[in-house]
Design a protein around this motif. Structure first.
Motif, PDB file in Angstrom:
ATOM      1  N   ALA A 110      10.735  -3.179  -7.815  1.00  9.67           N
ATOM      2  CA  ALA A 110      11.256  -3.614  -9.113  1.00  9.67           C
ATOM      3  C   ALA A 110      10.148  -4.247  -9.948  1.00  9.67           C
ATOM      4  O   ALA A 110      10.048  -4.006 -11.161  1.00  9.67           O
ATOM      5  CB  ALA A 110      12.400  -4.605  -8.912  1.00  9.67           C
ATOM      6  N   ALA A 111       9.308  -5.052  -9.307  1.00 13.26           N
ATOM      7  CA  ALA A 111       8.199  -5.693 -10.017  1.00 13.26           C
ATOM      8  C   ALA A 111       7.221  -4.653 -10.560  1.00 13.26           C
ATOM      9  O   ALA A 111       6.721  -4.776 -11.687  1.00 13.26           O
ATOM     10  CB  ALA A 111       7.478  -6.670  -9.089  1.00 13.26           C
ATOM     11  N   MET A 112       6.969  -3.607  -9.786  1.00 16.19           N
ATOM     12  CA  MET A 112       6.032  -2.564 -10.217  1.00 16.19           C
ATOM     13  C   MET A 112       6.611  -1.760 -11.382  1.00 16.19           C
ATOM     14  O   MET A 112       5.891  -1.431 -12.338  1.00 16.19           O
ATOM     15  CB  MET A 112       5.674  -1.666  -9.035  1.00 16.19           C
ATOM     16  CG  MET A 112       4.887  -2.397  -7.956  1.00 16.19           C
ATOM     17  SD  MET A 112       4.658  -1.449  -6.434  1.00 16.19           S
ATOM     18  CE  MET A 112       3.373  -0.309  -6.938  1.00 16.19           C
ATOM     19  N   TYR A 113       7.911  -1.448 -11.329  1.00 18.29           N
ATOM     20  CA  TYR A 113       8.557  -0.775 -12.463  1.00 18.29           C
ATOM     21  C   TYR A 113       8.480  -1.645 -13.712  1.00 18.29           C
ATOM     22  O   TYR A 113       8.221  -1.150 -14.823  1.00 18.29           O
ATOM     23  CB  TYR A 113      10.025  -0.480 -12.149  1.00 18.29           C
ATOM     24  CG  TYR A 113      10.275   0.727 -11.274  1.00 18.29           C
ATOM     25  CD1 TYR A 113       9.856   2.000 -11.674  1.00 18.29           C
ATOM     26  CD2 TYR A 113      10.951   0.615 -10.063  1.00 18.29           C
ATOM     27  CE1 TYR A 113      10.094   3.109 -10.878  1.00 18.29           C
ATOM     28  CE2 TYR A 113      11.196   1.715  -9.270  1.00 18.29           C
ATOM     29  CZ  TYR A 113      10.770   2.963  -9.669  1.00 18.29           C
ATOM     30  OH  TYR A 113      10.996   4.064  -8.889  1.00 18.29           O
ATOM     31  N   TRP A 114       8.714  -2.929 -13.535  1.00 23.52           N
ATOM     32  CA  TRP A 114       8.713  -3.862 -14.662  1.00 23.52           C
ATOM     33  C   TRP A 114       7.333  -3.934 -15.311  1.00 23.52           C
ATOM     34  O   TRP A 114       7.203  -3.866 -16.540  1.00 23.52           O
ATOM     35  CB  TRP A 114       9.157  -5.250 -14.177  1.00 23.52           C
ATOM     36  CG  TRP A 114       9.334  -6.254 -15.279  1.00 23.52           C
ATOM     37  CD1 TRP A 114       9.651  -5.996 -16.583  1.00 23.52           C
ATOM     38  CD2 TRP A 114       9.197  -7.666 -15.171  1.00 23.52           C
ATOM     39  NE1 TRP A 114       9.737  -7.164 -17.299  1.00 23.52           N
ATOM     40  CE2 TRP A 114       9.457  -8.210 -16.469  1.00 23.52           C
ATOM     41  CE3 TRP A 114       8.906  -8.535 -14.124  1.00 23.52           C
ATOM     42  CZ2 TRP A 114       9.414  -9.580 -16.717  1.00 23.52           C
ATOM     43  CZ3 TRP A 114       8.868  -9.897 -14.379  1.00 23.52           C
ATOM     44  CH2 TRP A 114       9.122 -10.407 -15.658  1.00 23.52           C
ATOM     45  N   VAL A 115       6.298  -4.051 -14.497  1.00 20.24           N
ATOM     46  CA  VAL A 115       4.928  -4.111 -15.023  1.00 20.24           C
ATOM     47  C   VAL A 115       4.587  -2.813 -15.752  1.00 20.24           C
ATOM     48  O   VAL A 115       3.970  -2.823 -16.828  1.00 20.24           O
ATOM     49  CB  VAL A 115       3.926  -4.382 -13.889  1.00 20.24           C
ATOM     50  CG1 VAL A 115       2.485  -4.219 -14.395  1.00 20.24           C
ATOM     51  CG2 VAL A 115       4.125  -5.787 -13.319  1.00 20.24           C
ATOM     52  N   PHE A 116       4.990  -1.689 -15.172  1.00 21.53           N
ATOM     53  CA  PHE A 116       4.739  -0.392 -15.803  1.00 21.53           C
ATOM     54  C   PHE A 116       5.417  -0.320 -17.173  1.00 21.53           C
ATOM     55  O   PHE A 116       4.826   0.119 -18.172  1.00 21.53           O
ATOM     56  CB  PHE A 116       5.246   0.709 -14.882  1.00 21.53           C
ATOM     57  CG  PHE A 116       4.794   2.105 -15.262  1.00 21.53           C
ATOM     58  CD1 PHE A 116       3.855   2.325 -16.260  1.00 21.53           C
ATOM     59  CD2 PHE A 116       5.319   3.210 -14.608  1.00 21.53           C
ATOM     60  CE1 PHE A 116       3.437   3.606 -16.598  1.00 21.53           C
ATOM     61  CE2 PHE A 116       4.911   4.495 -14.932  1.00 21.53           C
ATOM     62  CZ  PHE A 116       3.965   4.688 -15.939  1.00 21.53           C
ATOM     63  N   ASN A 117       6.656  -0.781 -17.233  1.00 18.30           N
ATOM     64  CA  ASN A 117       7.387  -0.769 -18.506  1.00 18.30           C
ATOM     65  C   ASN A 117       6.765  -1.715 -19.524  1.00 18.30           C
ATOM     66  O   ASN A 117       6.739  -1.411 -20.723  1.00 18.30           O
ATOM     67  CB  ASN A 117       8.858  -1.133 -18.282  1.00 18.30           C
ATOM     68  CG  ASN A 117       9.721   0.081 -18.023  1.00 18.30           C
ATOM     69  OD1 ASN A 117       9.460   1.148 -18.556  1.00 18.30           O
ATOM     70  ND2 ASN A 117      10.737  -0.076 -17.203  1.00 18.30           N
ATOM     71  N   MET A 118       6.270  -2.848 -19.073  1.00 21.37           N
ATOM     72  CA  MET A 118       5.606  -3.770 -19.999  1.00 21.37           C
ATOM     73  C   MET A 118       4.349  -3.134 -20.574  1.00 21.37           C
ATOM     74  O   MET A 118       4.017  -3.331 -21.752  1.00 21.37           O
ATOM     75  CB  MET A 118       5.272  -5.089 -19.287  1.00 21.37           C
ATOM     76  CG  MET A 118       6.477  -5.990 -19.078  1.00 21.37           C
ATOM     77  SD  MET A 118       6.038  -7.711 -18.650  1.00 21.37           S
ATOM     78  CE  MET A 118       5.251  -7.457 -17.059  1.00 21.37           C
ATOM     79  N   ALA A 119       3.640  -2.359 -19.754  1.00 24.04           N
ATOM     80  CA  ALA A 119       2.450  -1.660 -20.245  1.00 24.04           C
ATOM     81  C   ALA A 119       2.834  -0.625 -21.305  1.00 24.04           C
ATOM     82  O   ALA A 119       2.153  -0.485 -22.326  1.00 24.04           O
ATOM     83  CB  ALA A 119       1.721  -0.991 -19.075  1.00 24.04           C
ATOM     84  N   GLU A 138       0.830  -1.210   0.000  1.00 22.85           N
ATOM     85  CA  GLU A 138       0.000   0.000   0.000  1.00 22.85           C
ATOM     86  C   GLU A 138       0.863   1.258   0.000  1.00 22.85           C
ATOM     87  O   GLU A 138       0.577   2.222  -0.722  1.00 22.85           O
ATOM     88  CB  GLU A 138      -0.925  -0.004   1.214  1.00 22.85           C
ATOM     89  CG  GLU A 138      -1.892   1.169   1.255  1.00 22.85           C
ATOM     90  CD  GLU A 138      -2.834   1.107   2.436  1.00 22.85           C
ATOM     91  OE1 GLU A 138      -3.563   2.095   2.650  1.00 22.85           O
ATOM     92  OE2 GLU A 138      -2.853   0.091   3.157  1.00 22.85           O
ATOM     93  N   MET A 139       1.921   1.247   0.806  1.00 20.96           N
ATOM     94  CA  MET A 139       2.825   2.390   0.860  1.00 20.96           C
ATOM     95  C   MET A 139       3.556   2.569  -0.465  1.00 20.96           C
ATOM     96  O   MET A 139       3.730   3.698  -0.951  1.00 20.96           O
ATOM     97  CB  MET A 139       3.820   2.216   2.009  1.00 20.96           C
ATOM     98  CG  MET A 139       3.173   2.238   3.388  1.00 20.96           C
ATOM     99  SD  MET A 139       4.350   1.884   4.724  1.00 20.96           S
ATOM    100  CE  MET A 139       5.376   3.352   4.651  1.00 20.96           C
ATOM    101  N   LEU A 140       3.971   1.464  -1.069  1.00 21.05           N
ATOM    102  CA  LEU A 140       4.651   1.544  -2.365  1.00 21.05           C
ATOM    103  C   LEU A 140       3.702   2.040  -3.452  1.00 21.05           C
ATOM    104  O   LEU A 140       4.117   2.772  -4.362  1.00 21.05           O
ATOM    105  CB  LEU A 140       5.216   0.173  -2.749  1.00 21.05           C
ATOM    106  CG  LEU A 140       6.466  -0.275  -1.985  1.00 21.05           C
ATOM    107  CD1 LEU A 140       6.797  -1.723  -2.296  1.00 21.05           C
ATOM    108  CD2 LEU A 140       7.651   0.623  -2.301  1.00 21.05           C
ATOM    109  N   CYS A 141       2.441   1.659  -3.372  1.00 18.91           N
ATOM    110  CA  CYS A 141       1.458   2.134  -4.352  1.00 18.91           C
ATOM    111  C   CYS A 141       1.275   3.651  -4.260  1.00 18.91           C
ATOM    112  O   CYS A 141       1.098   4.323  -5.282  1.00 18.91           O
ATOM    113  CB  CYS A 141       0.119   1.430  -4.143  1.00 18.91           C
ATOM    114  SG  CYS A 141       0.087  -0.263  -4.781  1.00 18.91           S
TER     115      CYS A 141
END
Length: 217
Positions: free
Chosen positions: A191-200, A8-11
């Motif tokens: 890192a996972a959130m950056y990766w998903v964002f980049n895939m989008a 939640e904090m990372l979001c």
């Protein structure tokens, strides 16, 4: 601390990163156009000025540019910094930095169009404006799209540099969590959130490239 709480904090930090990303694109993509036109201008002083600007922005670190934009009003003009100064300096620095990169991409696209196409359009009775919008721009847009996509993906990762002047984006949140929890999990989650964002972003760019397949060089 529970993983759900850390997520939640990372979001919350991720939403700040997304805002930096979007504001940079909104500002830098249009700003790069007049810079690119100045760069290819036949008026040499204007062309040299644009070249110097691009060289400065590309030749110095974005982090250093953020520090300059953030501290210059106080040290140069004596203007007191406000709580909003960090955010404003971050957005301005990102925009002026990425505008230089986009300007060079636009320039390369414009100069890749054969001169004969301009001459053919003139023979057919097209005005300069019609030639640019109907003949040149569709080809330029297709040619620069891969390079633009690469820069946009780089921008996603560069948003993490905002921590340097105290903007609480996702990386700074992850770093604070790692220090307080003594765990690498927040870094892995970020890192996972950056990766998903980049895939989008890659998906959107890929779709745009497919839609422009109607034109073949």
């Amino acid at each position: 601390m529970a993983i759900a709480t850390m997520a939640e904090m990372l979001c919350d930090g991720f939403m700040i990163s997304v805002q930096i990303f979007l504001w940079t694109l909104v500002g830098a993509i249009p700003l790069g156009i007049p810079i690119a036109l100045a760069r290819v201008s036949r008026f040499r002083p204007l062309s040299w000025l644009a070249r110097a600007y691009i060289s400065l922005m590309r030749g110095t670190p974005l982090m250093l540019q953020m520090f300059a934009v953030y501290f210059a009003p106080y040290y140069v003009f004596g203007i007191q910094l406000s709580p909003a100064s960090k955010w404003q300096a971050c957005i301005i620095a990102f925009i002026i930095n990425y505008a230089a990169y986009f300007a060079e991409i636009y320039r390369s696209g414009l100069q890749s169009i054969p001169r004969g196409q301009y001459e053919a359009a003139e023979v057919l009775g097209y005005s300069r404006g019609q030639t640019f919008t109907r003949i040149v721009m569709p080809q330029v847009a297709k040619r620069i799209l891969p390079a633009m996509g690469n820069e946009v993906i780089t921008l996603v990762k560069d948003t993490s540099l905002a921590f340097a002047i105290g903007v609480a984006e996702m990386f700074s949140t992850a770093k604070a969590l790692v220090a307080s929890q003594r765990s690498m999990m927040p870094f892995a989650m970020a890192a996972a959130m950056y990766w998903v964002f980049n895939m989008a972003v890659e998906f959107v760019v890929g779709r745009a490239e497919k839609k422009m397949d109607y034109y073949h060089d």
